[in-house]
Design an enzyme around this catalytic site. Structure first.
Site, PDB file in Angstrom:
ATOM      1  CG  ASN A 413      -1.772   1.273   1.267  1.00 40.80           C
ATOM      2  OD1 ASN A 413      -2.761   1.357   0.550  1.00 40.80           O
ATOM      3  ND2 ASN A 413      -1.410   2.245   2.076  1.00 40.80           N
ATOM      4  CD  GLU A 414      -1.386   5.696   0.071  1.00 40.97           C
ATOM      5  OE1 GLU A 414      -0.777   6.293   0.967  1.00 40.97           O
ATOM      6  OE2 GLU A 414      -2.556   5.967  -0.268  1.00 40.97           O
ATOM      7  CE1 TYR A 482      -4.853  13.999   4.266  1.00 39.85           C
ATOM      8  CE2 TYR A 482      -5.215  12.057   2.911  1.00 39.85           C
ATOM      9  CZ  TYR A 482      -5.060  12.643   4.160  1.00 39.85           C
ATOM     10  OH  TYR A 482      -5.106  11.861   5.297  1.00 39.85           O
ATOM     11  CD1 TRP A 556      -8.948   6.244   5.123  1.00 39.12           C
ATOM     12  CD2 TRP A 556      -8.572   4.133   4.474  1.00 39.12           C
ATOM     13  NE1 TRP A 556      -8.012   5.708   5.960  1.00 39.12           N
ATOM     14  CE2 TRP A 556      -7.768   4.418   5.592  1.00 39.12           C
ATOM     15  CE3 TRP A 556      -8.521   2.856   3.897  1.00 39.12           C
ATOM     16  CZ2 TRP A 556      -6.904   3.472   6.141  1.00 39.12           C
ATOM     17  CZ3 TRP A 556      -7.665   1.930   4.448  1.00 39.12           C
ATOM     18  CH2 TRP A 556      -6.861   2.245   5.557  1.00 39.12           C
ATOM     19  CE  LYS A 576      -8.695  11.063   5.413  1.00 41.67           C
ATOM     20  NZ  LYS A 576      -7.649  10.858   6.439  1.00 41.67           N
TER      21      LYS A 576
HETATM   22  C1  GCB Z   1      -3.996   6.527   2.617  1.00 41.75           C
HETATM   23  C2  GCB Z   1      -3.451   5.330   3.316  1.00 41.75           C
HETATM   24  C3  GCB Z   1      -4.175   5.046   4.609  1.00 41.75           C
HETATM   25  C4  GCB Z   1      -4.424   6.325   5.352  1.00 41.75           C
HETATM   26  C5  GCB Z   1      -5.280   7.232   4.506  1.00 41.75           C
HETATM   27  C6  GCB Z   1      -5.565   8.568   5.175  1.00 41.75           C
HETATM   28  O1  GCB Z   1      -3.829   6.706   1.457  1.00 41.75           O
HETATM   29  O2  GCB Z   1      -3.434   4.197   2.512  1.00 41.75           O
HETATM   30  O3  GCB Z   1      -3.409   4.160   5.360  1.00 41.75           O
HETATM   31  O4  GCB Z   1      -5.025   6.103   6.587  1.00 41.75           O
HETATM   32  O5  GCB Z   1      -4.651   7.482   3.293  1.00 41.75           O
HETATM   33  O6  GCB Z   1      -6.532   8.691   5.891  1.00 41.75           O
HETATM   34  O7  GCB Z   1      -4.758   9.490   4.988  1.00 41.75           O
END
Ligand code: GCB
Ligand code: CA
Length: 840
Positions: A413-414, A482, A556, A576
């Site tokens: 992941n990322e 973001y 998310w 979130k």
């Molecule tokens: C993302 C990540 C995750 C974070 C989320 C966030 O891209 O994969 O682990 O919690 O963003 O809330 O910033």
């Protein structure tokens, strides 16, 4: 469940031990923070230790305090285990569902084994370490300290330490289905060549012979449907040399027209694998089986059982309030149920393998699963890191292989998000090398499933080739949160699809943080208002629905979750979630229900259930409804506010609220919903509560709603001059962070046109400037000409990010109201909140 009866009768009649004994040993452990010496030795006195039951974490409290840190290090667990004489002569194993993150298990002072990695299960054979004469001393050293060789290295979630899932004692015959193959069930089921007409079941696995003589046993698999009826069998004799294992690979005869597994009809069969020594049944294991086949296409998305199926779902982190990550199985199952009940058909288990109860419930309720190992944000270039990663991947795949719900294995992941400093030599070659290694291993371990990874917006634009390695690419996108705007999501997806026409795409994350205390009519990215959070989803979801090439989407997150380093409006939480941390639904949940559920949904948004206003025009308030009905009429205090045609599952009104409770009713055909919205009308002028510097109101611990800041208008109140400023830092000394994170700076005054009388004026301050130094901001406050605070230096006196409240008494006379003036001798004056309350 008729089949159960004869079976039970048979065993109790013989009063024989079942061929395999398997039960949890969660109770009666003792825990102490380590390191402590010689703890593994039976003689050690642990009577002063804390008594705990598993699952347990030592970070359930400190992970939520107002520091970013929590105890990461060693914790010891001890338990005395008296073994039942009935299992003497059997093979004995301890099976841990997980311990975060390195576990060393000792039995009677001797090391049984070590396991690395906090999210997968492990099992050790302890037969040669135990006694039947007295209780056995089991000691487990668990360490959740940062280790550069173990993923995750760094991530937006809390790495709670402890034995936080169930622990099992397993007793088998000397010849048995293998227990210690990566703590897997030892049996691996697939359905090659399946079509709607039918197919066969392939069952692979291994038999272990712990004995000193060769063994010849018969392995028999019975395929049982959900009602327990046998629909097919397979098996053969298997010869196993002493102290070794032998593989089997069986195929059933064809099963015609099986019930297929899908989110709509999650029919789970079972495979009961029996091992016979002559006529004696010596081992049994059961595993789930689902008949389903699937494929993905970069233009058309997912096909399940020959039908297109777009995946809509969420991501899930595993923690809960008060418990950290140490949840009993029923709470895991509750979480899965909450996902399903919203109408979702998909769940990404981010960012790590989850409890077996989660997978079993997903099978049963019908949710497609993406499960992944915890390689997040960056990697270490060490060989040990790569080895640990690969082992975790193998453990996850083997342990959860038989769950029909799982269609996707994820492994990163990322991973390019955080650039290690300094960037190690060849870093951008080593990351793709590791990616290819994990990809190859995943495909070799499980050719029946799809591989996937998730990348964020910026990474995908410069991905060093890794995004084309897995079968499916997941995009974690936060447009309008973001970066950029809510409307830029769709065009970005179009662009990626254009640039990578061969790549099946998912949106593996999108979401916005919210706080039920924070409200506004002018939501903005990152204000944490409930309203912007709703707007985020209402604007994003149609863009995802509209694009058939997006094979699946995942909010998310399903729940607010623990992230000790986070500083939003609730410390240590990522906000979130569609649900709050305590699993209360947010209003947005009902938007999704309206979009996804077939049954009627009609829901008046109510998170902003307590409102306040101090000007006449404030009585006009927005109300909105989420519904899957075509048209809705709203009534406020019995009077119709009109009918609205529903667009994108939403209908909105501006209504006039009156002081006190307002009863609101929505009606759509024969469905209705009712709520009460409290409105505090403060036009009377003897009470004001203002969230200075903020475009949002905040409801505090005492249920007082602090309204948003405004410019002064005669006859009312407001600021004169200055500008708003904001920090995202956590606020010390208050639980009402949103009240102190925004301040107004550099104003001359706040004026409140209140009637003559004596008032309590409560002034709130917090220094939010990151580089603030003592002496740089020094100011005095006067009310109606009287100095009430002299030379306040917030940083010098209290440090940054600290809530300071000063209560003073002031008198309004001759119609002059309350005039609060600020004079700075250094920098700009600043104020975070003001309450003016008539005292006499
Ligand atoms: C993302 C990540 C995750 C974070 C989320 C966030 O891209 O994969 O682990 O919690 O963003 O809330 O910033
Ligand atoms: Ca469990």
């Amino acid at each position: 469940m008729r089949w159960i009866l004869p079976l039970l009768l048979a065993t109790s009649a013989m009063s024989a031990e079942p061929p395999r004994v398997r039960h949890t040993i969660n109770e009666g452990w003792r825990y102490a923070p380590g390191p402590v010496e010689r703890v593994e030795e039976p003689a050690f006195d642990d009577s002063a230790w804390e008594g705990v039951h598993l699952p347990h974490t030592w970070n359930a409290i400190d992970a939520f305090d107002k520091t970013s840190s929590y105890r990461r290090g060693v914790g010891w667990y001890r338990k005395r285990l008296q073994l039942d004489p009935a299992v003497e002569g059997r093979r004995l194993f301890l099976h841990f569902e997980a311990a975060n993150q390195v576990a060393d298990v000792y039995v009677n002072g001797r090391h049984a084994g070590q396991h690395i990695g906090g999210y997968t299960a492990f099992a050790f054979d302890i037969t040669d370490l135990v006694t039947f004469e007295r209780p056995n001393l089991i000691a487990v050293r668990v360490d959740n300290a940062h280790d550069p060789d173990i993923p995750p290295l760094n991530a937006d979630f809390t790495f709670f330490g402890g034995i936080y899932r169930d622990v099992w004692l397993i007793a088998t015959a000397p010849v048995h289905i293998t227990v210690t193959d990566h703590a897997s069930p030892g049996v691996f089921i697939s359905t090659p060549g399946l079509t709607a007409a039918g197919g066969t079941v392939r069952i692979r696995g291994t038999v272990t012979n712990s004995g000193a003589r060769p063994a010849r046993v018969r392995v028999l698999h019975r395929i049982l449907d959900a009602a327990g009826a046998e629909v097919s069998t397979a098996g053969s004799n298997v010869t196993v040399r002493p102290r070794s294992s032998a593989a089997f690979d069986h195929l059933t005869r064809r099963i015609d027209g099986p019930q297929l597994w899908s989110p709509e009809n999650p029919h789970v069969y079972r495979v009961r694998t029996e091992v016979y020594d002559g006529a004696a049944l010596i081992d049994v294991v059961e595993n789930p089986l689902g008949f389903r086949w699937f494929s993905v296409d970069p233009a058309r998305g997912l096909t399940l059982n020959g039908r297109p199926l777009k995946l809509y779902g969420t991501n899930r982190h595993q923690d809960s309030p008060g418990l950290g990550n140490a949840l009993p199985d029923d709470l895991h199952r509750r979480d899965v149920r909450l996902v399903k009940e919203n109408g979702f058909n998909f769940l990404r288990l981010a960012h790590y393998p989850q409890d077996p109860a989660v997978l079993a419930e997903a099978d049963r309720l019908g949710l497609v699963i993406w499960e992944e190992i915890p390689i997040v944000n960056l990697i270490s270039t060490s060989e040990a890191f790569a080895d640990n990663s690969e082992r975790m991947l193998v453990e996850m795949i083997r342990q959860h292989y038989n769950h029909p719900s799982i269609l996707f294995w994820g492994y990163m992941n990322e991973v390019l998000l955080t650039k290690p400093r300094p960037v190690p030599e060849r870093y951008y070659e080593i990351v793709p090398e590791l990616t290819r290694r994990l990809e190859a291993r995943a495909r070799a371990e499980d050719p029946t499933r799809l591989t996937v990874m998730a990348l964020s917006r910026d990474e995908i634009l410069e991905d060093h080739g890794i995004g084309n390695i897995p079968h499916v690419l997941g995009l974690n996108l936060y447009f309008g949160w973001y970066y950029e705007t809510l409307a830029s999501l769709g065009p970005f997806l179009d662009r990626i699809h254009r640039e990578r026409p061969d790549r099946p795409l998912m949106v593996s994350e999108y979401g916005a943080g919210t706080d039920e205390r924070v409200h506004t009519t002018e939501g903005r990215a990152f204000d944490f208002t409930s309203e912007y959070g709703q707007q985020f989803h209402v604007a994003s979801f149609p863009q995802l629905e509209e694009r058939p090439f997006i094979l699946g989407t995942a909010v998310w997150n399903q729940f607010d979750f623990a992230s000790a380093g986070r500083q939003d409006t609730k410390h240590a939480l990522n906000q979130k979630g569609l649900f709050f941390h305590d699993r209360t639904p947010k209003d947005t949940v009902f938007y999704y229900q309206s979009a996804l559920l077939r049954g009627p949904v009609l829901y008046i948004a109510r998170e902003w259930g307590q409102r306040a206003g101090s000007r006449d025009e404030d009585r006009r308030q927005p109300l909105w409804v989420y519904t899957n009905q075509p048209e809705v009429e709203l009534f406020v205090n019995g009077v119709s506010a009109g009918s609205r045609l529903v667009e994108n599952r939403t209908a909105r009104w501006e209504v006039e609220l009156t002081n006190g409770p307002n009863s609101v009713r929505a009606q759509a055909g024969r469905y209705e919903d009712r709520v009460t919205i409290l409105y505090a009308d403060r036009t009377g002028g003897d009470f004001f509560a203002v969230n200075a510097g903020a475009h949002y109101g905040h409801t505090d611990q005492a249920h007082v709603h602090w309204e948003r800041d405004r410019e002064y208008v005669p006859g009312s109140w407001g600021h004169r001059g200055g500008k708003a400023s904001r920090t995202h830092h956590r606020i010390f000394g208050s639980g009402d962070d949103p009240l102190y994170q925004a301040s107004r700076e550099g104003m001359d005054a706040y004026q409140f046109d209140v009637p003559d009388g004596v008032y309590e004026v409560l002034l709130g301050f917090a220094e939010g400037k990151r580089d603030a130094q003592p002496g740089q901001r020094v100011f005095s406050v006067s009310i109606n000409g009287q100095t009430v605070i002299r030379d306040l230096d917030l940083t010098g006196a209290h440090g940054r990010y600290t809530a300071i409240r000063r209560s003073v008494t002031a008198e309004a006379h001759n119609g002059g109201g309350i005039r609060i003036e600020f004079t700075a001798s250094a920098g700009d004056a600043s104020i975070a909140s003001i309450m003016v309350r008539r005292a006499l």
